[in-house]
Design an enzyme around this catalytic site. Structure first.
Site, PDB file in Angstrom:
ATOM      1  N   HIS A 146      56.198  15.834 -48.995  1.00  0.00           N
ATOM      2  CA  HIS A 146      55.269  14.699 -49.019  1.00  0.00           C
ATOM      3  C   HIS A 146      54.138  14.914 -50.034  1.00  0.00           C
ATOM      4  CE1 HIS A 146      53.432  17.450 -46.056  1.00  0.00           C
ATOM      5  NE2 HIS A 146      52.279  16.909 -46.402  1.00  0.00           N
TER       6      HIS A 146
ATOM      7  N   ASN B  16      65.422  17.666 -48.632  1.00  0.00           N
ATOM      8  CA  ASN B  16      64.698  18.609 -47.795  1.00  0.00           C
ATOM      9  C   ASN B  16      64.831  18.185 -46.331  1.00  0.00           C
ATOM     10  OD1 ASN B  16      62.837  20.418 -46.684  1.00  0.00           O
ATOM     11  ND2 ASN B  16      61.111  19.091 -47.177  1.00  0.00           N
TER      12      ASN B  16
ATOM     13  N   TYR C 276      56.493  15.097 -59.702  1.00  0.00           N
ATOM     14  CA  TYR C 276      57.856  15.608 -59.831  1.00  0.00           C
ATOM     15  C   TYR C 276      58.010  16.375 -61.146  1.00  0.00           C
ATOM     16  CZ  TYR C 276      59.088  12.705 -55.845  1.00  0.00           C
ATOM     17  OH  TYR C 276      59.155  12.146 -54.601  1.00  0.00           O
TER      18      TYR C 276
END
Length: 178
Positions: A141, A132, A109
Site C-alpha cells: 500500500h 503480494n 513503482y
C-alpha cells in the site's frame, strides 16, 4: 474472541507438519483473513466469506493478531511475526524491498524498480506488488504512482488511502494549517 478454521489437508501439502489455520480479524478497513501455521503467516487478505470454527490458534497467529490490533490502534509501526509467501526470486526481491519502505512513507513503482537495480522492470514490479499475499505487513500500500496518485491495490483504493492516512497520522500527528 479468537476463532479459526483448519482446512482439510490437500494432497499437495500432505508433507507439512502443521495444518494451516484461518482466522478472520475485524479491522477498521473490514475483515482481514489471516492464514498461517505454527511456523509463519503466509496470507493476509481482505477477502471475506471464510467459514469459522472455534479451534485453538498457534502462537504465530496469536502474535499476528496482537500486532495487527496494535497497528490499527496506532501503537505499532513494525511487525515481528514470521511471514512466508511462495514466489519467484524476482518476486521475493520485490517483496523484500517493500518491507524496507518506512512506516508512513511512500515510494513510486519506478523508485521500487530502481531499488532492485532494474528500472526497466517497472511493469513487472507493479504486477508483483499486486501478487503480494501479505497485505499491510509487506506494505504494498506504500507504493504509489510517479505522479503521486493512489494506483492499484488488491484491497481497493479506499483501503490503500485509509492505511496511508492512518500511518501518516500516527507518525506525524494531526497536521493543522494556520
Amino acid at each position: 474472541m479468537i476463532t479459526s478454521h483448519i482446512p482439510p489437508k490437500m494432497p499437495s501439502d500432505a508433507g507439512l507438519e502443521m495444518p494451516s489455520h484461518i482466522h478472520t480479524l475485524a479491522t477498521p478497513v473490514g475483515p482481514l483473513t489471516i492464514i498461517g501455521d505454527a511456523h509463519a503467516i503466509n496470507t493476509l487478505t481482505f477477502k471475506e466469506g471464510i467459514s469459522i470454527t472455534h479451534d485453538p490458534l498457534p502462537d504465530t497467529l496469536l502474535q499476528c493478531i496482537e500486532e495487527l490490533e496494535a497497528y490499527f490502534a496506532g501503537s505499532l509501526q513494525q511487525f515481528t511475526f514470521p511471514i512466508a509467501q511462495p514466489g519467484t526470486e524476482f518476486q521475493q526481491t520485490v517483496w523484500q524491498q517493500l518491507t524496507m519502505i518506512p512506516y508512513g512513507q511512500t515510494i513510486s513503482y519506478l523508485q521500487l524498480a530502481k531499488r532492485i537495480n532494474n528500472p526497466k522492470s517497472i511493469r513487472a514490479v507493479g504486477t508483483t506488488n499486486g501478487k503480494n499475499r501479505i497485505a499491510i505487513v509487506v506494505p504494498c500500500h506504500r507504493v504509489i504512482g510517479s505522479d503521486g496518485s493512489l494506483t492499484g491495490y488488491a484491497g481497493g483504493i479506499w483501503r490503500k488511502k485509509w492505511l496511508l492516512e492512518h500511518e501518516m497520522k500516527q507518525k506525524f500527528g494531526s497536521l493543522e494549517l494556520f
